[in-house]
Design an enzyme around this catalytic site. Structure first.
Site, mmCIF file in Angstrom:
data_model
loop_
_atom_site.group_PDB
_atom_site.id
_atom_site.type_symbol
_atom_site.label_atom_id
_atom_site.label_comp_id
_atom_site.label_asym_id
_atom_site.label_seq_id
_atom_site.Cartn_x
_atom_site.Cartn_y
_atom_site.Cartn_z
ATOM 1 N N ASN A 16 0.864 -1.181 0.000
ATOM 2 C CA ASN A 16 0.000 0.000 0.000
ATOM 3 C C ASN A 16 0.902 1.232 0.000
ATOM 4 O O ASN A 16 1.424 1.616 1.042
ATOM 5 C CB ASN A 16 -0.906 -0.020 1.240
ATOM 6 C CG ASN A 16 -1.757 1.231 1.323
ATOM 7 O OD1 ASN A 16 -1.889 1.964 0.345
ATOM 8 N ND2 ASN A 16 -2.332 1.480 2.491
ATOM 9 N N TRP A 17 1.047 1.816 -1.169
ATOM 10 C CA TRP A 17 1.980 2.947 -1.286
ATOM 11 C C TRP A 17 1.391 4.267 -0.796
ATOM 12 O O TRP A 17 2.097 5.269 -0.744
ATOM 13 C CB TRP A 17 2.423 3.097 -2.752
ATOM 14 C CG TRP A 17 3.418 2.059 -3.184
ATOM 15 C CD1 TRP A 17 4.035 1.143 -2.382
ATOM 16 C CD2 TRP A 17 3.923 1.846 -4.508
ATOM 17 N NE1 TRP A 17 4.890 0.367 -3.128
ATOM 18 C CE2 TRP A 17 4.842 0.775 -4.435
ATOM 19 C CE3 TRP A 17 3.679 2.439 -5.744
ATOM 20 C CZ2 TRP A 17 5.516 0.302 -5.554
ATOM 21 C CZ3 TRP A 17 4.352 1.970 -6.864
ATOM 22 C CH2 TRP A 17 5.262 0.912 -6.760
ATOM 23 N N LYS A 18 0.089 4.281 -0.521
ATOM 24 C CA LYS A 18 -0.565 5.520 -0.067
ATOM 25 C C LYS A 18 -0.263 6.647 -1.072
ATOM 26 O O LYS A 18 -0.212 6.387 -2.269
ATOM 27 C CB LYS A 18 -0.122 5.855 1.362
ATOM 28 C CG LYS A 18 -0.282 4.624 2.280
ATOM 29 C CD LYS A 18 -0.094 4.887 3.730
ATOM 30 C CE LYS A 18 -0.288 3.580 4.501
ATOM 31 N NZ LYS A 18 -0.291 3.758 5.932
ATOM 32 N N HIS A 103 -9.603 1.590 4.022
ATOM 33 C CA HIS A 103 -8.386 1.805 4.802
ATOM 34 C C HIS A 103 -8.680 2.806 5.916
ATOM 35 O O HIS A 103 -9.469 3.735 5.727
ATOM 36 C CB HIS A 103 -7.261 2.323 3.895
ATOM 37 C CG HIS A 103 -5.941 2.322 4.611
ATOM 38 N ND1 HIS A 103 -5.579 3.325 5.471
ATOM 39 C CD2 HIS A 103 -4.940 1.415 4.627
ATOM 40 C CE1 HIS A 103 -4.386 3.037 5.982
ATOM 41 N NE2 HIS A 103 -3.977 1.884 5.479
ATOM 42 N N GLU A 105 -7.147 5.248 7.014
ATOM 43 C CA GLU A 105 -6.904 6.660 6.664
ATOM 44 C C GLU A 105 -8.097 7.230 5.907
ATOM 45 O O GLU A 105 -8.420 8.408 6.046
ATOM 46 C CB GLU A 105 -5.598 6.779 5.876
ATOM 47 C CG GLU A 105 -4.395 6.591 6.796
ATOM 48 C CD GLU A 105 -3.163 6.011 6.138
ATOM 49 O OE1 GLU A 105 -3.074 5.993 4.896
ATOM 50 O OE2 GLU A 105 -2.275 5.540 6.886
ATOM 51 N N GLU A 175 -6.003 -4.416 10.317
ATOM 52 C CA GLU A 175 -4.980 -3.398 10.541
ATOM 53 C C GLU A 175 -5.319 -2.592 11.796
ATOM 54 O O GLU A 175 -6.122 -1.657 11.732
ATOM 55 C CB GLU A 175 -4.926 -2.442 9.343
ATOM 56 C CG GLU A 175 -4.521 -3.111 8.057
ATOM 57 C CD GLU A 175 -3.807 -2.155 7.126
ATOM 58 O OE1 GLU A 175 -2.709 -2.496 6.663
ATOM 59 O OE2 GLU A 175 -4.328 -1.043 6.876
ATOM 60 N N GLY A 181 1.919 2.832 10.648
ATOM 61 C CA GLY A 181 2.883 3.920 10.502
ATOM 62 C C GLY A 181 3.489 4.382 11.814
ATOM 63 O O GLY A 181 4.127 5.427 11.878
ATOM 64 N N SER A 220 2.898 -1.679 10.389
ATOM 65 C CA SER A 220 4.344 -1.697 10.643
ATOM 66 C C SER A 220 5.004 -3.054 10.361
ATOM 67 O O SER A 220 5.920 -3.463 11.074
ATOM 68 C CB SER A 220 4.648 -1.231 12.073
ATOM 69 O OG SER A 220 4.180 0.099 12.267
ATOM 70 N N GLY A 241 2.673 -0.927 4.378
ATOM 71 C CA GLY A 241 2.730 0.480 3.998
ATOM 72 C C GLY A 241 4.173 0.919 3.819
ATOM 73 O O GLY A 241 4.808 0.658 2.789
ATOM 74 N N GLY A 242 4.731 1.581 4.821
ATOM 75 C CA GLY A 242 6.055 2.196 4.730
ATOM 76 C C GLY A 242 7.140 1.303 4.141
ATOM 77 O O GLY A 242 7.896 1.737 3.259
#
Ligand code: PGA
Length: 260
Positions: A16-18, A103, A105, A175, A181, A220, A241-242
């Site tokens: 998930n590159w956001k 998601h 966010e 999640e 994050g 994470s 993600g990150g």
């Protein structure tokens, strides 16, 4: 008759590159990442979820590889006066395989509701897109012992409009919001327990689908903790993600997935 206990779930590792990587960086990432990928039968399914503007570049770069491409959101209507939105048929036209829905966010920052998600899930599955539905509790909800109630509300409402025979096509990512994050991860026990809860919730709809549905952990995930977090029987992969922004780190997470 098929014995449900023998169903093998192929793990899914999704990036998930956001709001990271335009088309140029997307191509650069895939140039680095794809050659190292071993697409044999025992490998996990690998999915890249770039921003809308990079989907076309990702689809083109992944052609001929086993890597799939998913969007990070979509509207539930096929077309209409919805400024700034993108529909399922538009994603299908681009050659996109799936879509991340719900998601945290989007739920927290953009007012995504479970009622909207129930409609989006039907639209996605009906269009042939694999939805990756995200669910999970806040830190406050976990502290006040509401995790199960939150998961129950989210999973049952978001899947409510799907027919039972459509359920197995859904991927669900657990999640915990406090682990996204933040560098904090759920313990293996917490991930395992929540994934099992999600599977039980799907079972209340359909027992066969519950055995087939892939349930991912997200929050994470890194090369250092991936093998441990991916080990529990009910955890069928990861939404990353990150750590998915680096081809080397994401490749290491893919390599840590149990082979099916
Ligand atoms: P993270 O994000 O791996 O950076 O915690 C996961 C996600 O939001 O899907």
């Amino acid at each position: 008759m098929e014995d449900d206990r023998l169903v093998i779930r192929v793990p899914v590792i999704a990036a998930n590159w956001k709001m990271h990587k335009g088309p140029t960086e997307t191509r650069q990432f895939l140039e680095g990442f794809l050659p190292g990928l071993h697409g044999d039968g025992g490998s996990p399914e690998v999915v890249i979820c770039p921003p809308f503007v990079s989907l076309e570049a990702a689809v083109a770069a992944c052609e001929g590889s086993p890597v799939e491409v998913a969007a990070q959101n979509m509207h539930f209507e096929e077309q209409g006066a919805y400024t700034g939105e993108v529909s399922a048929p538009m994603l299908v036209e681009l050659g996109v395989d799936g879509v991340v829905l719900g998601h945290s966010e989007r739920r927290q920052d953009f007012g995504e509701t479970d009622e909207n998600l129930a409609r989006k899930m039907v639209t996605a599955v009906s269009a042939g897109l694999t939805p990756i539905l995200c669910v999970g509790e806040t830190e406050e909800e976990r502290r006040s012992d509401e995790t199960e109630a939150v998961l129950s509300r989210q999973v049952l409402t978001d899947l409510a409009e799907l027919h039972d025979e459509q359920l197995e096509r859904v991927v669900i990512a657990y999640e915990p919001i406090w682990a996204i994050g933040t560098g904090l991860t759920a313990s293996v026990e917490q991930a395992e327990e929540a994934a099992a809860t999600v599977r039980e919730l799907v079972r209340t709809r359909d027992a066969e689908a519950a055995e087939k549905v892939r349930i991912l952990y997200g929050g994470s995930v890194k090369p250092e903790n991936a093998a441990e977090l991916l080990a529990p029987a009910d955890v069928d992969g990861a939404l990353v993600g990150g750590a998915s922004l680096s081809p080397e780190d994401f490749a290491a997470i893919v390599a840590a997935a149990p082979t099916s």
